[in-house]
Design a protein around this motif. Structure first.
Motif, PDB file in Angstrom:
ATOM      1  N   ARG A  37      -0.808  75.204  79.313  1.00  0.00           N
ATOM      2  CA  ARG A  37       0.513  75.832  79.179  1.00  0.00           C
ATOM      3  C   ARG A  37       0.441  77.314  79.544  1.00  0.00           C
ATOM      4  O   ARG A  37       1.273  77.837  80.276  1.00  0.00           O
ATOM      5  CB  ARG A  37       1.003  75.715  77.734  1.00  0.00           C
ATOM      6  CG  ARG A  37       1.443  74.335  77.353  1.00  0.00           C
ATOM      7  CD  ARG A  37       2.896  74.118  77.750  1.00  0.00           C
ATOM      8  NE  ARG A  37       3.196  72.689  77.751  1.00  0.00           N
ATOM      9  CZ  ARG A  37       3.489  72.004  76.660  1.00  0.00           C
ATOM     10  NH1 ARG A  37       3.547  72.612  75.501  1.00  0.00           N
ATOM     11  NH2 ARG A  37       3.720  70.718  76.721  1.00  0.00           N
ATOM     12  N   ASP A  77      -5.984  70.465  70.660  1.00  0.00           N
ATOM     13  CA  ASP A  77      -4.860  71.271  71.143  1.00  0.00           C
ATOM     14  C   ASP A  77      -5.279  72.260  72.226  1.00  0.00           C
ATOM     15  O   ASP A  77      -4.473  72.634  73.072  1.00  0.00           O
ATOM     16  CB  ASP A  77      -4.230  72.044  69.978  1.00  0.00           C
ATOM     17  CG  ASP A  77      -3.370  71.131  69.121  1.00  0.00           C
ATOM     18  OD1 ASP A  77      -2.818  70.171  69.688  1.00  0.00           O
ATOM     19  OD2 ASP A  77      -3.263  71.373  67.915  1.00  0.00           O
ATOM     20  N   TYR A 105       3.344  59.621  71.398  1.00  0.00           N
ATOM     21  CA  TYR A 105       3.455  61.007  71.878  1.00  0.00           C
ATOM     22  C   TYR A 105       4.335  61.821  70.928  1.00  0.00           C
ATOM     23  O   TYR A 105       4.000  62.937  70.544  1.00  0.00           O
ATOM     24  CB  TYR A 105       4.047  61.000  73.292  1.00  0.00           C
ATOM     25  CG  TYR A 105       4.092  62.349  73.955  1.00  0.00           C
ATOM     26  CD1 TYR A 105       2.974  62.843  74.612  1.00  0.00           C
ATOM     27  CD2 TYR A 105       5.248  63.117  73.924  1.00  0.00           C
ATOM     28  CE1 TYR A 105       3.007  64.082  75.227  1.00  0.00           C
ATOM     29  CE2 TYR A 105       5.292  64.358  74.536  1.00  0.00           C
ATOM     30  CZ  TYR A 105       4.158  64.840  75.185  1.00  0.00           C
ATOM     31  OH  TYR A 105       4.200  66.060  75.782  1.00  0.00           O
ATOM     32  N   THR A 131       1.066  68.887  82.341  1.00  0.00           N
ATOM     33  CA  THR A 131       0.120  68.795  81.237  1.00  0.00           C
ATOM     34  C   THR A 131      -0.082  67.339  80.846  1.00  0.00           C
ATOM     35  O   THR A 131      -1.204  66.881  80.630  1.00  0.00           O
ATOM     36  CB  THR A 131       0.651  69.581  80.017  1.00  0.00           C
ATOM     37  OG1 THR A 131       1.242  70.779  80.465  1.00  0.00           O
ATOM     38  CG2 THR A 131      -0.448  69.852  79.035  1.00  0.00           C
ATOM     39  N   LEU A 132       1.030  66.595  80.782  1.00  0.00           N
ATOM     40  CA  LEU A 132       0.964  65.188  80.409  1.00  0.00           C
ATOM     41  C   LEU A 132       0.109  64.419  81.403  1.00  0.00           C
ATOM     42  O   LEU A 132      -0.807  63.677  81.024  1.00  0.00           O
ATOM     43  CB  LEU A 132       2.386  64.613  80.368  1.00  0.00           C
ATOM     44  CG  LEU A 132       2.501  63.127  80.058  1.00  0.00           C
ATOM     45  CD1 LEU A 132       2.100  62.856  78.627  1.00  0.00           C
ATOM     46  CD2 LEU A 132       3.921  62.629  80.299  1.00  0.00           C
ATOM     47  N   PHE A 147       3.034  65.036  68.884  1.00  0.00           N
ATOM     48  CA  PHE A 147       3.439  66.377  69.299  1.00  0.00           C
ATOM     49  C   PHE A 147       4.801  66.841  68.779  1.00  0.00           C
ATOM     50  O   PHE A 147       5.040  68.021  68.654  1.00  0.00           O
ATOM     51  CB  PHE A 147       3.445  66.487  70.824  1.00  0.00           C
ATOM     52  CG  PHE A 147       2.090  66.325  71.431  1.00  0.00           C
ATOM     53  CD1 PHE A 147       1.117  67.299  71.261  1.00  0.00           C
ATOM     54  CD2 PHE A 147       1.769  65.183  72.149  1.00  0.00           C
ATOM     55  CE1 PHE A 147      -0.152  67.150  71.811  1.00  0.00           C
ATOM     56  CE2 PHE A 147       0.502  65.034  72.700  1.00  0.00           C
ATOM     57  CZ  PHE A 147      -0.456  66.008  72.528  1.00  0.00           C
ATOM     58  N   LYS A 148       5.717  65.896  68.536  1.00  0.00           N
ATOM     59  CA  LYS A 148       7.083  66.342  68.256  1.00  0.00           C
ATOM     60  C   LYS A 148       7.584  66.022  66.851  1.00  0.00           C
ATOM     61  O   LYS A 148       8.410  66.742  66.329  1.00  0.00           O
ATOM     62  CB  LYS A 148       8.070  65.712  69.257  1.00  0.00           C
ATOM     63  CG  LYS A 148       7.665  65.820  70.702  1.00  0.00           C
ATOM     64  CD  LYS A 148       8.240  67.058  71.368  1.00  0.00           C
ATOM     65  CE  LYS A 148       7.516  67.265  72.653  1.00  0.00           C
ATOM     66  NZ  LYS A 148       7.992  68.165  73.578  1.00  0.00           N
ATOM     67  N   ILE A 175      -4.613  71.770  76.022  1.00  0.00           N
ATOM     68  CA  ILE A 175      -3.168  71.703  76.260  1.00  0.00           C
ATOM     69  C   ILE A 175      -2.577  73.104  76.255  1.00  0.00           C
ATOM     70  O   ILE A 175      -1.797  73.479  77.120  1.00  0.00           O
ATOM     71  CB  ILE A 175      -2.499  70.826  75.175  1.00  0.00           C
ATOM     72  CG1 ILE A 175      -3.048  69.401  75.247  1.00  0.00           C
ATOM     73  CG2 ILE A 175      -0.988  70.826  75.330  1.00  0.00           C
ATOM     74  CD1 ILE A 175      -2.687  68.538  74.082  1.00  0.00           C
ATOM     75  N   THR A 203       3.680  72.913  83.730  1.00  0.00           N
ATOM     76  CA  THR A 203       4.876  72.387  83.080  1.00  0.00           C
ATOM     77  C   THR A 203       4.464  71.289  82.103  1.00  0.00           C
ATOM     78  O   THR A 203       3.332  70.808  82.122  1.00  0.00           O
ATOM     79  CB  THR A 203       5.818  71.766  84.118  1.00  0.00           C
ATOM     80  OG1 THR A 203       5.090  70.746  84.817  1.00  0.00           O
ATOM     81  CG2 THR A 203       6.321  72.781  85.097  1.00  0.00           C
ATOM     82  N   GLY A 204       5.398  70.884  81.240  1.00  0.00           N
ATOM     83  CA  GLY A 204       5.115  69.814  80.286  1.00  0.00           C
ATOM     84  C   GLY A 204       4.666  68.545  80.995  1.00  0.00           C
ATOM     85  O   GLY A 204       3.733  67.862  80.566  1.00  0.00           O
ATOM     86  N   TYR A 205       5.315  68.257  82.133  1.00  0.00           N
ATOM     87  CA  TYR A 205       4.997  67.049  82.877  1.00  0.00           C
ATOM     88  C   TYR A 205       3.573  67.097  83.433  1.00  0.00           C
ATOM     89  O   TYR A 205       2.808  66.158  83.313  1.00  0.00           O
ATOM     90  CB  TYR A 205       6.015  66.858  84.004  1.00  0.00           C
ATOM     91  CG  TYR A 205       5.676  65.738  84.951  1.00  0.00           C
ATOM     92  CD1 TYR A 205       5.854  64.412  84.567  1.00  0.00           C
ATOM     93  CD2 TYR A 205       5.148  66.012  86.210  1.00  0.00           C
ATOM     94  CE1 TYR A 205       5.520  63.379  85.431  1.00  0.00           C
ATOM     95  CE2 TYR A 205       4.814  64.991  87.079  1.00  0.00           C
ATOM     96  CZ  TYR A 205       5.002  63.672  86.686  1.00  0.00           C
ATOM     97  OH  TYR A 205       4.656  62.660  87.514  1.00  0.00           O
TER      98      TYR A 205
END
Lengths: 279, 239
Positions: free
Chosen positions: A182, A175, A84, A191-192, A88-89, A178, A187-189
């Protein structure tokens, strides 16, 4: 004509696969119903080997099952976290992490086990470091020769293997959905859980299956870092062959373990798809 | 992922016997001890023979199979690839014991040749997957034109297909070699009384705390990681 050519091209690989995989495993399966008399294989058709497996080795099977499950879950979770981050990061570090994983994947099975032996020993680096910092007063002897050591060593060995299918799965997600999620305020959670995880299912299953099967079938790691109390099924299978010369019992033990693993894997798949199904 | 491996390399150059910190003065003594050990040379020779043979054989067999698979319909091709990849999923111990059982059942004497045979079954899937992925991007129209212009199938393969996929094939061969060189479990059971570098490491780990094990481990590590690194470089991560 075209078909003929395809067959000729595939023939050598098919021969290797049949002669060195299908036939030996089938023979091995047949042997599991045979018996040993006076150190010789006797053809027979009895379930007595399977009966002794259940009577004598249940504890080993249960222990192996839980330790492999632990390893598989931790490995898959960690590998997913790394994958992950890579996707993404991590930005420019992503390819570097992936490169390290791929380069170390095929090398040093024994060396990795050996390295952990030197790290976890009573005079090892971990104990020395903790003594030095003052976290502990005397070396922790349970670090090496314990189930903890087996979990750590196999986790380290399996991480690159589990990473690849997950990176593949995450890279195939575009992308757009996603970003849309957003924009719609997820929220990020959320989406995950709702977008990313469902699309990674095959990757998660591969990573889990690989770590689970390799752990359940390993006998070298428990032998070298597991200590006298950490006997996994692999150790018993090996000892039936090498020390007791009882191939049929070893074979029965191997096939029972494989069956249990396959059932566990099927359950894992069902549980995963249930929990990721849209609610 | 790297630090435990770096540690072994580190200790192989330090004079401290116990593989603990401080590492001690920089030394090549453990390599000297290792090179004086006659077993090292026996293991090295066997490992070289096995690694090179497995590399060549599995690459030829795997490339042929990958060529064949591109001619199949995609669902059938996927089935064939998944089936041929099954040996990778099988725990090595089970595969090793099944192989030993059949060799002894058929009265085949075990040695370097049985190790080479056994390695093929789990190195060929890697070659097939890698080469097949590359062939999927290959435009077979150029082969058809060559054939229309009168080139034999062999000729069109060597003149058109091979030059295009050569880096991939070399990469696949190197991955097969890394896997073969590193394998311990299958080798240990199918080699009979012989030894390779990994079985020598195993022997050293079990008997004494021989510090030259760090040196030997470092050599095997550099060889397998080197193979993989070169393979990745020339195939440019395509798989």
């Amino acid at each position: 004509m075209q078909d003929q050519k395809t067959k000729i091209l595939l023939a050598p690989a098919a021969l290797v696969f049949t002669g060195l995989f299908v036939v030996p495993l089938s023979y091995f399966f047949v042997i599991s119903f045979w018996r040993i008399r006076l150190y010789k294989l006797v053809q027979d058709f009895s379930f007595s080997n399977y009966v002794s497996v259940f009577q004598e080795y249940m504890h080993a099977a249960v222990f192996t099952f839980f330790i492999s499950l632990t390893i598989a879950i931790v490995t898959t979770f960690l590998a997913f976290a790394i994958a992950y981050l890579v996707r993404f990061k991590a930005g420019r570090f992503g390819p570097f992490i992936l490169y390290i994983a791929m380069v170390t994947m095929f090398g040093g099975y024994l060396v990795k086990i050996y390295a952990w032996k030197t790290i976890l020993g009573t005079n090892g680096i971990l104990n020395s470091a903790m003594l030095w910092v003052g976290m502990i007063d005397e070396p922790l002897s349970w670090l090496l020769y314990s189930p903890v050591a087996v979990v750590l060593t196999l986790l380290h060995f399996l991480l690159p293997l589990a990473l690849l299918p997950l990176v593949g799965a995450l890279n195939s997600i575009t992308d757009d959905p996603i970003l849309v999620a957003r924009d719609l305020g997820a929220t990020g959670y959320r989406t995950l859980v709702d977008i990313i995880l469902p699309q990674c299912q095959p990757g998660i299953v591969s990573a889990f299956a690989l770590s689970f099967f390799i752990s359940a079938g390993d006998y070298v790691t428990p032998r070298l870092v597991g200590g006298p109390d950490t006997f996994m099924v692999g150790n018993f299978i090996e000892s039936q062959f090498v020390n007791r010369l009882n191939a049929p019992l070893g074979a029965a033990l191997a096939f029972s373990t494989l069956t249990i693993c396959l059932i566990a894997l099927a359950l894992f798949r069902i549980l995963l798809s249930r929990s990721l199904a849209p609610k | 992922m790297l630090s435990p491996l770096v540690l072994v390399v580190f200790f192989s150059f330090g004079s401290n016997q116990n593989a603990t910190f401080p590492v001690g003065a920089l030394t090549l003594d453990w390599y000297r001890v290792l090179f004086k050990n006659p077993e090292f040379w026996v293991g090295l020779k066997n490992s070289l023979v096995i690694t090179v043979s497995v590399g060549v054989l599995s690459t030829v067999i795997g490339t042929c199979a990958a060529m064949g698979i591109t001619k199949l319909k995609s669902t059938k091709a996927n089935t064939v690839i998944s089936a041929l990849s099954l040996p990778i999923m099988m725990p090595p111990l089970v595969l090793a014991l099944a192989l030993v059982s059949i060799y002894s059942g058929l009265g085949i004497r075990m040695g370097v040749h049985t190790v080479i045979m056994s390695h093929l079954v789990f190195t060929q899937p890697f070659v097939i997957v890698i080469v097949n992925a590359q062939l999927a991007n290959f435009n077979f129209a150029s082969v058809d034109s060559a054939r229309d212009l009168g080139a034999s199938p062999m000729r069109s393969f060597f003149d058109i297909v091979l030059p295009n996929i050569r880096p991939t094939i070399i990469g696949a061969a190197l991955i097969a070699m890394a896997i073969s060189l590193d394998d311990f479990i299958i080798t240990f059971f199918t080699i009979g009384n012989g030894m390779t570098l990994p079985t020598l490491i195993w022997g050293m780990m079990r008997t004494s705390l021989d510090p030259s094990i760090n040196a030997l481990g470092t050599l095997v590590l550099f060889a397998t990681i080197g193979f993989s690194a070169i393979a990745l470089r020339i195939t440019k991560y395509q798989s």
